[in-house]
Scaffold this motif. Sequence first.
Motif, PDB file in Angstrom:
ATOM      1  N   ASP A  79       0.810  -1.215   0.000  1.00 17.68           N
ATOM      2  CA  ASP A  79       0.000   0.000   0.000  1.00 17.68           C
ATOM      3  C   ASP A  79       0.846   1.269   0.000  1.00 17.68           C
ATOM      4  OD1 ASP A  79       0.976  -0.066   2.594  1.00 17.68           O
ATOM      5  OD2 ASP A  79      -0.945  -0.660   3.483  1.00 17.68           O
ATOM      6  N   GLY A  80       2.177   1.092   0.001  1.00 17.11           N
ATOM      7  CA  GLY A  80       3.066   2.245  -0.051  1.00 17.11           C
ATOM      8  C   GLY A  80       3.247   2.966   1.267  1.00 17.11           C
ATOM      9  N   LEU A  81       2.619   2.475   2.326  1.00 21.96           N
ATOM     10  CA  LEU A  81       2.738   3.134   3.623  1.00 21.96           C
ATOM     11  C   LEU A  81       4.079   2.800   4.269  1.00 21.96           C
ATOM     12  CD1 LEU A  81      -0.816   2.449   5.120  1.00 21.96           C
ATOM     13  CD2 LEU A  81      -0.010   4.513   3.960  1.00 21.96           C
ATOM     14  N   PRO A  82       4.757   3.785   4.872  1.00 15.22           N
ATOM     15  CA  PRO A  82       5.993   3.487   5.600  1.00 15.22           C
ATOM     16  C   PRO A  82       5.715   2.480   6.709  1.00 15.22           C
ATOM     17  CG  PRO A  82       5.672   5.864   5.370  1.00 15.22           C
ATOM     18  CD  PRO A  82       4.400   5.215   4.930  1.00 15.22           C
ATOM     19  N   THR A  83       6.612   1.508   6.851  1.00 12.45           N
ATOM     20  CA  THR A  83       6.444   0.468   7.867  1.00 12.45           C
ATOM     21  C   THR A  83       7.656   0.470   8.790  1.00 12.45           C
ATOM     22  OG1 THR A  83       5.142  -0.904   6.352  1.00 12.45           O
ATOM     23  CG2 THR A  83       6.122  -1.995   8.260  1.00 12.45           C
ATOM     24  N   VAL A  84       7.389   0.558  10.085  1.00 16.66           N
ATOM     25  CA  VAL A  84       8.451   0.619  11.086  1.00 16.66           C
ATOM     26  C   VAL A  84       8.303  -0.556  12.041  1.00 16.66           C
ATOM     27  CG1 VAL A  84       9.499   1.969  12.946  1.00 16.66           C
ATOM     28  CG2 VAL A  84       8.572   3.128  10.927  1.00 16.66           C
ATOM     29  N   ASP A 108      -3.716   5.931  10.164  1.00 13.59           N
ATOM     30  CA  ASP A 108      -3.641   5.006   9.028  1.00 13.59           C
ATOM     31  C   ASP A 108      -2.662   5.477   7.957  1.00 13.59           C
ATOM     32  OD1 ASP A 108      -5.012   7.168   7.995  1.00 13.59           O
ATOM     33  OD2 ASP A 108      -6.817   6.044   7.448  1.00 13.59           O
ATOM     34  N   ARG A 109      -1.785   6.405   8.316  1.00 15.82           N
ATOM     35  CA  ARG A 109      -0.813   6.946   7.348  1.00 15.82           C
ATOM     36  C   ARG A 109       0.523   6.199   7.363  1.00 15.82           C
ATOM     37  NH1 ARG A 109      -3.637  10.937   9.711  1.00 15.82           N
ATOM     38  NH2 ARG A 109      -2.105  11.235  11.368  1.00 15.82           N
ATOM     39  N   ALA A 110       0.673   5.242   8.278  1.00 17.14           N
ATOM     40  CA  ALA A 110       1.888   4.430   8.369  1.00 17.14           C
ATOM     41  C   ALA A 110       1.563   3.176   9.168  1.00 17.14           C
ATOM     42  CB  ALA A 110       3.016   5.222   9.030  1.00 17.14           C
ATOM     43  N   VAL A 111       2.491   2.231   9.158  1.00 16.96           N
ATOM     44  CA  VAL A 111       2.290   0.950   9.829  1.00 16.96           C
ATOM     45  C   VAL A 111       3.398   0.740  10.849  1.00 16.96           C
ATOM     46  CG1 VAL A 111       2.183  -1.557   9.506  1.00 16.96           C
ATOM     47  CG2 VAL A 111       1.178  -0.027   7.793  1.00 16.96           C
ATOM     48  N   VAL A 201       9.675   9.182  18.523  1.00 19.06           N
ATOM     49  CA  VAL A 201       8.683   8.761  17.539  1.00 19.06           C
ATOM     50  C   VAL A 201       8.211   9.947  16.708  1.00 19.06           C
ATOM     51  CG1 VAL A 201       6.325   7.886  17.256  1.00 19.06           C
ATOM     52  CG2 VAL A 201       7.910   6.711  18.780  1.00 19.06           C
ATOM     53  N   ARG A 202       7.973  11.068  17.347  1.00 13.32           N
ATOM     54  CA  ARG A 202       7.570  12.269  16.605  1.00 13.32           C
ATOM     55  C   ARG A 202       8.656  12.690  15.614  1.00 13.32           C
ATOM     56  NH1 ARG A 202       3.076  15.052  18.146  1.00 13.32           N
ATOM     57  NH2 ARG A 202       2.057  14.427  20.104  1.00 13.32           N
ATOM     58  N   ALA A 203       9.915  12.633  16.026  1.00 13.75           N
ATOM     59  CA  ALA A 203      11.019  12.974  15.125  1.00 13.75           C
ATOM     60  C   ALA A 203      11.084  11.996  13.956  1.00 13.75           C
ATOM     61  CB  ALA A 203      12.339  12.979  15.894  1.00 13.75           C
ATOM     62  N   LEU A 204      10.850  10.714  14.237  1.00 13.09           N
ATOM     63  CA  LEU A 204      10.864   9.706  13.178  1.00 13.09           C
ATOM     64  C   LEU A 204       9.745   9.955  12.174  1.00 13.09           C
ATOM     65  CD1 LEU A 204      11.893   7.032  11.962  1.00 13.09           C
ATOM     66  CD2 LEU A 204      10.418   5.824  13.594  1.00 13.09           C
ATOM     67  N   LEU A 205       8.564  10.290  12.658  1.00  8.65           N
ATOM     68  CA  LEU A 205       7.457  10.585  11.751  1.00  8.65           C
ATOM     69  C   LEU A 205       7.778  11.787  10.873  1.00  8.65           C
ATOM     70  CD1 LEU A 205       4.451   9.992  14.173  1.00  8.65           C
ATOM     71  CD2 LEU A 205       4.997   8.654  12.146  1.00  8.65           C
ATOM     72  N   ASP A 206       8.425  12.793  11.434  1.00 11.40           N
ATOM     73  CA  ASP A 206       8.851  13.944  10.633  1.00 11.40           C
ATOM     74  C   ASP A 206       9.797  13.501   9.525  1.00 11.40           C
ATOM     75  OD1 ASP A 206       7.348  15.779  12.026  1.00 11.40           O
ATOM     76  OD2 ASP A 206       8.997  16.454  13.315  1.00 11.40           O
ATOM     77  N   VAL A 210       5.436  11.761   7.561  1.00  8.82           N
ATOM     78  CA  VAL A 210       4.109  11.296   7.967  1.00  8.82           C
ATOM     79  C   VAL A 210       3.543  12.311   8.944  1.00  8.82           C
ATOM     80  CG1 VAL A 210       2.796   9.509   9.158  1.00  8.82           C
ATOM     81  CG2 VAL A 210       4.711   8.875   7.665  1.00  8.82           C
ATOM     82  N   PRO A 211       2.464  13.006   8.590  1.00  6.97           N
ATOM     83  CA  PRO A 211       1.880  13.993   9.510  1.00  6.97           C
ATOM     84  C   PRO A 211       1.421  13.326  10.801  1.00  6.97           C
ATOM     85  CG  PRO A 211       0.951  14.188   7.292  1.00  6.97           C
ATOM     86  CD  PRO A 211       1.718  12.922   7.324  1.00  6.97           C
TER      87      PRO A 211
END
Length: 214
Positions: A79-84, A108-111, A201-206, A210-211
């Motif tokens: 689905d193209g979503l970043p997966t961590v 639902d913008r990442a996994v 985690v917030r820094a990683l999303l940046d 991923v908003p």
Amino acid sequence: MTDTQLDTSQRLSLRIAASNLTKEFAGTFNEKTVDRFLVTSYDQFAGRATITRFLPLMAERFARQRLRALAKVEGHHDDGLPTVLFLCVHNAGRSQMAMGFFQHLAGDRAVAWSGGSEPGERVNAAAVAAMAERGIDISAEFPKPWTDETVRAADVVISMGCGDACPIFPGKRYEEWVLEDPAGKSVDAVRPVRDEIERRVRALLDELAVPART
């Protein structure tokens, strides 16, 4: 696991789980593959579980995660979503809190997945309480091992203290987060660890563009 080792309730629950997964992955994996993943997922927990009534549900959830990962690895579905993937030793504290924050903030913008090199019996109660203070419920989570397919499907692998036991696959982005282990600590002592995990985690999303929820 053999059928004779299960009581009637467990056999029924596993048959329902197999039916659910077979329908969900129809056209991607055949019934034999689904059954194999369900059985091996069950076996991961059966040998160390103190409360067995939840084993079929845990096996179904874990098998679903593994099958989704395999589908991505084999190119059946992406689905193209970043997966961590968040990893620690027991998958009972740090990695569970990190996954909780990631799922809460990313929606639902990442996994996010989590795992451990030596999974414990249950998620750390102080970690559950500390996360609940932030409005995030991780009480339904359970320690589980990492598997080859989940590592291979992840875009980013975050390890937290598992050292050489953490899996290394070429081409993956790896990070080591040095964080104090919450094991045996009070909620008061876990809060600083929780807050540092949220910051990371917030820094990683940046970095992943991923908003995050505010």
